[in-house]
Design a protein around this motif. Structure first.
Motif, PDB file in Angstrom:
ATOM      1  N   ASP A   1     -13.603   0.316   1.046  1.00 48.84           N
ATOM      2  CA  ASP A   1     -12.415   0.308   0.198  1.00 48.84           C
ATOM      3  C   ASP A   1     -11.523  -0.903   0.448  1.00 48.84           C
ATOM      4  N   ASP A   2     -11.558  -1.478   1.664  1.00 49.09           N
ATOM      5  CA  ASP A   2     -10.661  -2.596   1.981  1.00 49.09           C
ATOM      6  C   ASP A   2     -11.278  -3.959   1.688  1.00 49.09           C
TER       7      ASP A   2
ATOM      8  N   GLN B   1       0.829  -1.203   0.000  1.00 49.47           N
ATOM      9  CA  GLN B   1       0.000   0.000   0.000  1.00 49.47           C
ATOM     10  C   GLN B   1       0.866   1.256   0.000  1.00 49.47           C
ATOM     11  N   GLU B   2       1.937   1.241   0.803  1.00 49.97           N
ATOM     12  CA  GLU B   2       2.819   2.406   0.879  1.00 49.97           C
ATOM     13  C   GLU B   2       3.507   2.660  -0.460  1.00 49.97           C
TER      14      GLU B   2
ATOM     15  N   ARG C   1      -9.219   0.360  -4.983  1.00 49.13           N
ATOM     16  CA  ARG C   1      -8.767   1.562  -4.280  1.00 49.13           C
ATOM     17  C   ARG C   1      -7.623   1.311  -3.304  1.00 49.13           C
ATOM     18  N   ARG C   2      -7.425   0.072  -2.900  1.00 50.28           N
ATOM     19  CA  ARG C   2      -6.349  -0.243  -1.966  1.00 50.28           C
ATOM     20  C   ARG C   2      -5.639  -1.505  -2.418  1.00 50.28           C
ATOM     21  N   HIS C   3      -4.336  -1.567  -2.121  1.00 50.38           N
ATOM     22  CA  HIS C   3      -3.567  -2.764  -2.456  1.00 50.38           C
ATOM     23  C   HIS C   3      -4.043  -3.950  -1.607  1.00 50.38           C
TER      24      HIS C   3
ATOM     25  N   ASP D   1      -4.446   3.482  -6.367  1.00 50.40           N
ATOM     26  CA  ASP D   1      -5.851   3.881  -6.279  1.00 50.40           C
ATOM     27  C   ASP D   1      -6.362   4.245  -7.673  1.00 50.40           C
TER      28      ASP D   1
ATOM     29  N   ASP E   1      -4.988  -3.307  -8.273  1.00 51.14           N
ATOM     30  CA  ASP E   1      -5.019  -2.734  -6.927  1.00 51.14           C
ATOM     31  C   ASP E   1      -3.680  -2.125  -6.532  1.00 51.14           C
TER      32      ASP E   1
ATOM     33  N   GLU F   1       1.060   4.310  -2.778  1.00 54.46           N
ATOM     34  CA  GLU F   1       0.799   5.710  -2.454  1.00 54.46           C
ATOM     35  C   GLU F   1       1.954   6.603  -2.911  1.00 54.46           C
TER      36      GLU F   1
ATOM     37  N   THR G   1      -6.562  -5.943  -2.499  1.00 55.52           N
ATOM     38  CA  THR G   1      -8.005  -6.155  -2.621  1.00 55.52           C
ATOM     39  C   THR G   1      -8.381  -6.895  -3.896  1.00 55.52           C
TER      40      THR G   1
END
Length: 573
Positions: free
Chosen positions: A390-391, A226-227, A412-414, A254, A251, A230, A416
């Motif tokens: 989103d998760d 996720q980081e 929207r999120r890694h 976003d 994923d 982003e 997923t």
């Protein structure tokens, strides 16, 4: 430690030593179909599972599902999950997930009970040579012949499965080795530290991107986070660089970002494929430029004047696996992404027009076509997105039904999107079971075609037994749609072997103790999905679709294509 069978401090069976070695190396999720060839491992698990601190063990109805669950758990968490199977048939049932893990870059450990050492080489009952069987689909295949070396081999397996490009490792253990006694102790695997980019590498990459008039970042792959997503999103937005996801890596960033321009691969936008061919700089930030992502290697099969390709990976071999690029950057993704997020460079005049055009193309492509009669899968997928947080994690297997999910669901999120890059059918439902077991706090929805679902539908028994909370959406068009599409395209009017006579999926689900709903019109879906989500445990929503609607934009038009649902067998249901 005093073991019941050993009686001496530090003495334990090979089975207990194997389990303790897995636990010592953080393997906390295991799947299996029990077999007599690894009874000492099962006996050891009796002492450690269900304690609240020990690993979780899930028994499935088929080894293929068990192995798919382990692969999906590894894909979701980035940690090794283990699948335990018996020799011969059990190992072969699990082999497809080993192939998935190898092509997808997923850490996974397949543990196979082997015949006793004294009978090796005599074609004993269910004996196989697993180095020959898995030699091209696993990072390593080892048969452990000495009980005292179990800790060494387990530690090395975990290290190999997670280092470089992750992948599956197979350990075969003869049953008598598991029964032998040992005073060896578990060994922790070394942890590979992130590889920082070489001095000035991030600046050189930024400079190359800054000079490009039509750059394209292709993102995703193993070890993404996720980081990382982003940081990459912030860098791309600030520097007007289009970001495309590799096949089934949607994923990675976003999808709402103005820099996101869609996904490459099967079912992706033709306009994005054409734009990728026109790019003057392609940077593959993490993913392998594989067959689906590059449209059959069209993007990479030959040098194009004026275009450069740069690959980024922490595995030097992986960086040149699919092509010989113009540049290679060997480093871990997260430290590079962090450095990129701090960099800016003045882009060439007019590059914002390139990005805006690609983004507008993506928005057009992801907008549902005009609604028709019956069931509109595009709007159903959009509804699923609108009511899930989103998760929420969405899983799928393989088939034309996946095109609707990939095209109209906004990730929207890694973490997923859990799907097989190698196109394995029967994957989505077991993958959803694994997600529900490993991440119970997240809503889980599995999309499956009728053919795909029935390859693992018996795992409804597993879902009910384990009280796994998830919703399965079965898209039923009464055919193997992908192959039917190719038949109609290449051999019009000569359809064979692709029609399916299905059960009543709602009754099928209820027979396992799972509630189910049937949807035949788009307007029925919202209430059915809400009721399924409200049920604690597994639930099934069957969507009966038009068999002629092969993709969102294409119906079967060739002679012999069935457009009447009754002709496909609705009357029998």
């Amino acid at each position: 430690m005093k073991h019941e069978q050993g009686g001496l401090i530090g003495v334990r069976t090979g089975g207990r030593l194997f389990v303790d070695s897995l636990i010592r190396n953080g393997v906390d999720f295991m799947t299996c179909v029990p077999g007599e060839s690894f009874l000492p491992i099962l006996d050891a698990l009796y002492d450690v599972t269900g304690t609240g601190t020990g690993p979780r063990l899930v028994t499935t109805r088929h080894e293929a599902a068990a192995a798919n669950m382990a692969e999906a758990a590894g894909k979701l968490t980035g940690r090794v999950a283990a699948c335990l199977v018996t020799r011969g048939p059990g190992a072969m049932h699990a082999s497809i997930a080993v192939h998935t893990a190898y092509q997808d870059g997923t850490p996974m450990l397949l543990v196979v009970g082997q015949v006793a050492r004294a009978t090796r080489g005599r074609e004993a009952f269910q004996e196989m040579d697993y180095s020959a069987v898995f030699g091209t689909t696993a990072k390593s295949v080892v048969e452990i012949s000495d009980v005292d070396r179990i800790p060494e081999h387990v530690a090395r397996a975990v290290y190999l499965a997670t280092s470089g490009r992750p992948g599956p490792v197979v350990l075969a253990v003869p049953e008598d080795v598991l029964s032998d006694m040992s005073d060896a102790e578990p060994i922790p695997a070394p942890v590979a530290e992130p590889v920082p980019p070489a001095a000035g590498a991030a600046d050189r990459l930024v400079a190359a991107l800054a000079a490009a008039e039509r750059p394209l970042l292709i993102v995703g792959g193993p070890k993404w986070s996720q980081e990382t997503g982003e940081h990459v999103r912030a860098f791309a937005e600030r520097n007007t660089i289009p970001v495309a996801a590799a096949f089934r890596c949607q994923d990675a960033v976003d999808n709402r970002s103005g820099a996101y321009v869609g996904y490459l691969g099967l079912g992706g936008s033709p306009e994005l494929r054409s734009a990728a061919l026109e790019a003057d700089l392609i940077v593959a930030l993490g993913p392998r430029l594989d067959d689906p992502t590059t449209d059959g290697f069209a993007l990479t099969e030959r040098p194009v004047p004026g275009r450069r390709v740069i690959t980024v990976s922490d595995d030097p071999d992986e960086a040149c696996r699919a092509l010989i690029p113009d540049g290679v950057l060997v480093c871990s993704l997260e430290p590079l992404a962090r450095l990129l997020s701090e960099r800016s460079a003045e882009p060439p005049a007019g590059r914002d027009k390139w990005l805006r055009a690609l983004r507008a193309s993506h928005e057009r492509f992801s907008e549902p076509p005009a609604p028709g009669g019956g069931v509109d899968l595009a709007r159903i997928v959009r509804h699923v997105r609108s009511v899930l947080p989103d998760d929420a994690v969405v899983t799928n297997g393989a088939g034309n039904y996946t095109v609707w999910l990939q095209r109209f669901f906004e990730f929207r999120r890694h973490g997923t999107q859990i799907a097989p890059h190698n196109g394995a059918m029967g994957y989505g439902f077991p993958a959803a079971l694994a997600v529900s077991a490993v991440r119970p706090e997240a809503p889980v929805v599995a999309f499956a075609g009728d053919g795909c679902f029935l390859m693992s539908g018996s795992e409804l028994a597993t879902a009910v037994q384990e009280q796994l909370d998830l919703v399965v959406i079965v898209v039923n068009n009464r055919m193997l749609g992908t192959i039917r599409m190719h038949q109609e395209r290449h051999y019009p009017g000569r359809v064979i072997a692709t029609d399916l006579r299905n059960p009543d999926f709602a009754q099928y689900a209820r027979s396992f103790g799972a509630p189910a709903w049937v949807v035949e019109e788009t307007g029925q879906f919202a209430d059915a999905f809400a009721a399924a989500r409200a049920h604690p445990g597994p639930a099934v929503v069957e969507i009966r679709t038009d068999p002629a609607q092969i993709t969102p934009d294409r119906r079967l038009e060739a002679p012999g294509a069935e457009r009447d649902g009754r002709a496909a067998g609705w009357g029998a249901q």
